[in-house]
Design a protein around this motif. Structure first.
Motif, PDB file in Angstrom:
ATOM      1  N   ALA A 182      -2.979   6.410   4.192  1.00 49.20           N
ATOM      2  CA  ALA A 182      -2.658   6.558   2.769  1.00 49.20           C
ATOM      3  C   ALA A 182      -2.769   8.018   2.342  1.00 49.20           C
ATOM      4  O   ALA A 182      -2.029   8.489   1.473  1.00 49.20           O
ATOM      5  N   LYS A 216       0.841  -1.185   0.000  1.00 44.78           N
ATOM      6  CA  LYS A 216       0.000   0.000   0.000  1.00 44.78           C
ATOM      7  C   LYS A 216       0.881   1.242   0.000  1.00 44.78           C
ATOM      8  O   LYS A 216       1.946   1.258   0.606  1.00 44.78           O
ATOM      9  N   TYR A 217       0.388   2.292  -0.675  1.00 42.09           N
ATOM     10  CA  TYR A 217       1.186   3.499  -0.858  1.00 42.09           C
ATOM     11  C   TYR A 217       0.424   4.741  -0.405  1.00 42.09           C
ATOM     12  O   TYR A 217      -0.801   4.762  -0.362  1.00 42.09           O
TER      13      TYR A 217
END
Length: 544
Positions: A82, A4-5
């Motif tokens: 995020a 995940k970014y």
């Protein structure tokens, strides 16, 4: 499982931390803090490195003692979501996570991170265990559930309450906790204190938390840093020790020699001061809305009226409100007070009349710009539906890039509801997230899109930076913000660039009478908020 970014505004991707990363992160910070303590530096954790927190962290990190040596080591703490995690790696490079017009911001952050090495950022709450001072800059929003009815809204305390609980679970008992967030009156003593006291009791700590409140008066623009560091502050603490500690801390990090502190008896007085301060300003701006309509309908130029009145020193703070009052504070702060009266302080009667009315007037003022645009186009024989309309200015005030609660947003949403095609120019704004990400910004279900029809296409809005390109082919031009770039636009050049006569709508008294006259001579139609004399100019030209 895919990684995940968090993606920064410029598109750089940063992987979110994994469970194993937290322990390593904290161990590295503990080692760094030991080194900083050995240099005699106080450890300050700033919770939230957003619009206020990032710059406050840098100001504290830039603090020096009487010998000119750095006296604070600052750790900016941001939850690793995020949406926000990207701020941490950027800050650790010495890059500001907030865009600012103030030339002090970027060099100060770079200096503190890379040269003085007094500033860093992290995502682990464990750093709170190392703090001497915690500065809380977590948002406390007011959620409006109806347009033009602030009473229907509510204060969103969830993030602040959760942060206070986490702080109390981690900090040393002698650490000062300074709430800098604008909060509903009563929050420090009746919300924050019970949360922290309960957590302290669970930890076996018998002393009271050292809890204080001091609100910021930050102003976007070229004096962003000075509005925090070189400006008057109000503060208070829940007890004498907290009061003494907050006075000491603020005296060390702010320019209190030139801008002395005002110390209140209780935090509720400090909290109320911020709410009344901004409600007063919102009210005097709302007051001019009815006189703006009066002026339009009776051939009066309200801009000239205000200038005449301001010659009297006692009335020098009169400001024409434009298409609505924006910025993070004025549109919501009165709502915090109205809500607190019932939901924190426990009263059931309704004492508020002026404060909510002022907010409702300011929130809906931009709707009238849609009517003026419609009428101007109609006078040129064109319907507003499918008209190509250029809005000059996305920001909430002149010469800044902050779009929060911008009056231009309501203008655009109303125009879109009426079927217009919209384009936008602003020299200070790169992305208008209120439109581009309206499904999730400022949070899911909170976009003003919910109050209008025909809003889906507005996700496609992209800010044009080239004014000539933006003007080309426009059927109407709305001067929505008095940016410096718009103050001296030449009518002949504007119409030539557009390629045809257009409807010109002045929301801020930008146009002089000579320019209004010239636009009419070029075949344009002109309307303006509070500028009833425009019709007289038009009739004079028709007779000549």
């Amino acid at each position: 499982m895919s990684e995940k970014y968090s993606v920064s505004p410029n598109g750089e991707k940063f992987p979110l931390p994994k469970p194993d990363d937290y322990k390593k992160e904290f161990e590295a910070i503990k080692k760094r803090v030991r080194q900083e303590r050995a240099k005699g530096r106080e450890i300050v954790v700033v919770m939230g490195v957003g619009f206020v927190g990032a710059v406050m962290a840098a100001i504290v990190a830039d603090t020096v003692d009487k010998k000119g040596k750095p006296s604070k080591f600052v750790i900016g703490m941001q939850r690793p979501s995020a949406r926000s995690f990207w701020k941490i790696p950027l800050l650790n490079r010495g890059v500001s996570p907030v865009k600012a017009e103030d030339p002090e911001v970027d060099p100060m952050i770079a200096r503190c991170v890379n040269e003085k090495k007094t500033l860093m950022a992290t995502y682990t709450y464990d750093v709170l265990k190392l703090a001497d001072v915690v500065v809380v800059d977590v948002q406390c929003d007011y959620i409006k559930e109806e347009l033009g009815n602030v009473r229907a809204g509510q204060t969103d305390m969830a993030a602040l309450e959760a942060s206070l609980a986490v702080i109390a679970e981690h900090i040393p008992p002698e650490a000062l906790v300074l709430i800098e967030t604008t909060v509903a009156p009563g929050t420090t003593e009746q919300v924050a204190y019970p949360i922290m006291k309960k957590a302290f009791s669970k930890r076996g700590i018998k002393t009271d938390p050292l809890l204080a409140h001091s609100y910021e008066r930050v102003m976007p623009g070229r004096n962003y840093v000075a509005s925090i560091r070189d400006f008057w502050r109000v503060c208070s603490g829940i007890n004498e020790e907290a009061k003494k500690r907050v006075v000491k801390f603020l005296t060390e990090v702010l320019n209190t020699e030139k801008f002395p502190l005002t110390v209140m008896d209780r935090p509720i007085e400090s909290e109320t001061a911020k709410i009344v301060e901004n409600s007063y300003r919102a009210t005097i701006l709302a007051f001019l809305d009815e006189w703006s309509l009066f002026a339009e309908r009776n051939g009066v130029d309200l801009i000239k009226v205000i200038k005449a009145i301001k010659m009297r020193p006692t009335h020098s703070n009169m400001i024409f409100p434009g298409p609505g009052i924006g910025g993070y504070c004025l549109p919501k702060d009165g709502g915090l007070g109205v809500w607190a009266y019932k939901h924190i302080l426990g009263f059931e009667d309704d004492i508020f009349r002026i404060t909510p009315l002022a907010i409702d007037i300011n929130d809906t003022r931009g709707l009238h710009v849609g009517q003026l645009t419609r009428d101007a186009l109609r006078n040129m024989g064109k319907p507003i539906a499918a008209a190509d309309i250029l809005v000059l200015g996305a920001a909430y005030r002149e010469d800044v890039g902050d779009t929060r609660y911008s009056g231009s947003e309501i203008v655009i949403r109303k125009l879109a509801e009426m079927g217009a095609e919209i384009r936008v120019h602003d020299p200070y704004v790169e992305h208008w997230w209120e439109f581009e990400q309206q499904d999730t910004y400022p949070a899911e279900g909170q976009s003003k899109a919910q109050f209008f029809r025909n809003q889906e296409k507005l996700k496609e809005i992209r800010i044009e930076q080239d004014l000539s390109k933006a003007l080309r082919g426009a059927e109407a031009v709305i001067l929505a913000v008095p940016h410096a770039a718009y103050l001296n636009l030449d009518p002949d050049r504007v119409v030539k660039t557009i390629g045809q006569p257009a409807a010109i709508i002045d929301c801020f008294g930008i146009l002089t009478d000579d320019k209004i006259r010239r636009y009419f001579q070029l075949g344009c139609e002109v309307k303006g908020l509070g500028r009833g004399h425009i019709q007289r100019i038009k009739e004079e030209l028709r007779k000549s």
